[in-house]
Motif scaffolding. Structure first.
Motif, PDB file in Angstrom:
ATOM      1  N   GLY A   1     -43.591  11.935  16.093  1.00 38.08           N
ATOM      2  CA  GLY A   1     -44.808  11.117  16.251  1.00 38.08           C
ATOM      3  C   GLY A   1     -45.780  11.724  17.241  1.00 38.08           C
ATOM      4  O   GLY A   1     -46.981  11.825  16.975  1.00 38.08           O
ATOM      5  N   ILE A   2     -45.266  12.147  18.383  1.00 44.45           N
ATOM      6  CA  ILE A   2     -46.126  12.783  19.398  1.00 44.45           C
ATOM      7  C   ILE A   2     -46.688  14.089  18.858  1.00 44.45           C
ATOM      8  O   ILE A   2     -47.858  14.402  19.057  1.00 44.45           O
ATOM      9  CB  ILE A   2     -45.352  13.027  20.704  1.00 44.45           C
ATOM     10  N   GLN A   3     -45.838  14.838  18.162  1.00 44.60           N
ATOM     11  CA  GLN A   3     -46.299  16.116  17.605  1.00 44.60           C
ATOM     12  C   GLN A   3     -47.440  15.879  16.618  1.00 44.60           C
ATOM     13  O   GLN A   3     -48.463  16.574  16.672  1.00 44.60           O
ATOM     14  CB  GLN A   3     -45.139  16.830  16.903  1.00 44.60           C
TER      15      GLN A   3
ATOM     16  N   ILE B   1     -56.784  16.058  26.354  1.00 45.85           N
ATOM     17  CA  ILE B   1     -56.192  15.568  25.102  1.00 45.85           C
ATOM     18  C   ILE B   1     -54.708  15.264  25.312  1.00 45.85           C
ATOM     19  O   ILE B   1     -54.205  14.210  24.894  1.00 45.85           O
ATOM     20  CB  ILE B   1     -56.405  16.583  23.956  1.00 45.85           C
ATOM     21  N   LEU B   2     -54.005  16.184  25.972  1.00 43.23           N
ATOM     22  CA  LEU B   2     -52.578  15.964  26.252  1.00 43.23           C
ATOM     23  C   LEU B   2     -52.367  14.697  27.079  1.00 43.23           C
ATOM     24  O   LEU B   2     -51.488  13.883  26.782  1.00 43.23           O
ATOM     25  CB  LEU B   2     -51.978  17.168  26.994  1.00 43.23           C
TER      26      LEU B   2
ATOM     27  N   GLN C   1     -50.487   9.287  27.709  1.00 44.38           N
ATOM     28  CA  GLN C   1     -50.763   7.953  28.255  1.00 44.38           C
ATOM     29  C   GLN C   1     -50.563   6.882  27.197  1.00 44.38           C
ATOM     30  O   GLN C   1     -49.992   5.825  27.455  1.00 44.38           O
ATOM     31  CB  GLN C   1     -52.183   7.882  28.823  1.00 44.38           C
ATOM     32  N   ARG C   2     -51.053   7.147  25.987  1.00 42.99           N
ATOM     33  CA  ARG C   2     -50.860   6.193  24.889  1.00 42.99           C
ATOM     34  C   ARG C   2     -49.373   5.981  24.617  1.00 42.99           C
ATOM     35  O   ARG C   2     -48.920   4.865  24.390  1.00 42.99           O
ATOM     36  CB  ARG C   2     -51.555   6.693  23.621  1.00 42.99           C
ATOM     37  N   THR C   3     -48.620   7.061  24.671  1.00 40.62           N
ATOM     38  CA  THR C   3     -47.178   6.966  24.437  1.00 40.62           C
ATOM     39  C   THR C   3     -46.503   6.150  25.538  1.00 40.62           C
ATOM     40  O   THR C   3     -45.647   5.313  25.271  1.00 40.62           O
ATOM     41  CB  THR C   3     -46.559   8.380  24.369  1.00 40.62           C
ATOM     42  N   GLN C   4     -46.909   6.377  26.779  1.00 36.78           N
ATOM     43  CA  GLN C   4     -46.301   5.666  27.902  1.00 36.78           C
ATOM     44  C   GLN C   4     -46.686   4.193  27.932  1.00 36.78           C
ATOM     45  O   GLN C   4     -45.958   3.372  28.491  1.00 36.78           O
ATOM     46  CB  GLN C   4     -46.704   6.318  29.224  1.00 36.78           C
ATOM     47  N   GLN C   5     -47.811   3.837  27.341  1.00 35.69           N
ATOM     48  CA  GLN C   5     -48.283   2.451  27.386  1.00 35.69           C
ATOM     49  C   GLN C   5     -47.660   1.569  26.314  1.00 35.69           C
ATOM     50  O   GLN C   5     -47.906   0.371  26.292  1.00 35.69           O
ATOM     51  CB  GLN C   5     -49.810   2.420  27.279  1.00 35.69           C
ATOM     52  N   LYS C   6     -46.819   2.143  25.463  1.00 34.65           N
ATOM     53  CA  LYS C   6     -46.160   1.329  24.435  1.00 34.65           C
ATOM     54  C   LYS C   6     -45.227   0.338  25.116  1.00 34.65           C
ATOM     55  O   LYS C   6     -44.603   0.646  26.127  1.00 34.65           O
ATOM     56  CB  LYS C   6     -45.340   2.219  23.493  1.00 34.65           C
TER      57      LYS C   6
END
Length: 119
Positions: free
Chosen positions: A61-63, A87-88, A93-98
């Protein structure tokens, strides 16, 4: 006690029937438990292929999000280092905010999907 003295035959009949029903219920429960235990003798697969599938799926997903954000499908796109870093940071940040619930649901989906490929 008064019931058994007044109606001894009925009392014996009720006792016999209830003992029969209890015996049948216990027998059925024992059969179900033994079936479950028999099924549990065969553990789910835990091999290297399963672990490799899980590891690969966790980062897919991140990839994908990074590939889209960095426009890797377009030729000739060049970014400055600071833009790449931005961008990274945004993706991570989006991933960590889940939420924990969202993360756990994704994790469970990954494990079940990976197990389905192996089993």
């Amino acid at each position: 006690r008064e019931f058994s003295k007044r109606f001894p035959n009925l009392h014996v009949l009720i006792k016999q029937r209830s003992n029969n029903v209890a015996r049948i219920l216990l027998s059925d429960a024992e059969k179900q438990i033994l079936q479950h235990l028999e099924m549990e003798k065969h553990p789910y697969t835990q091999d290297q292929i399963l672990f490799n599938n899980i590891a690969a799926s966790r980062y897919r997903g991140i990839q994908r999000e990074l590939e889209v954000s960095l426009k890797l499908d377009q030729e000739g796109v060049v970014y400055e280092t600071s833009t790449i870093q931005s961008i990274l940071n945004t993706v991570f940040q989006r991933t960590q905010q889940k939420s924990v619930e969202h993360y756990m649901a994704e994790e469970l989906e990954i494990v079940l999907e990976s197990y389905g490929k192996v089993a």
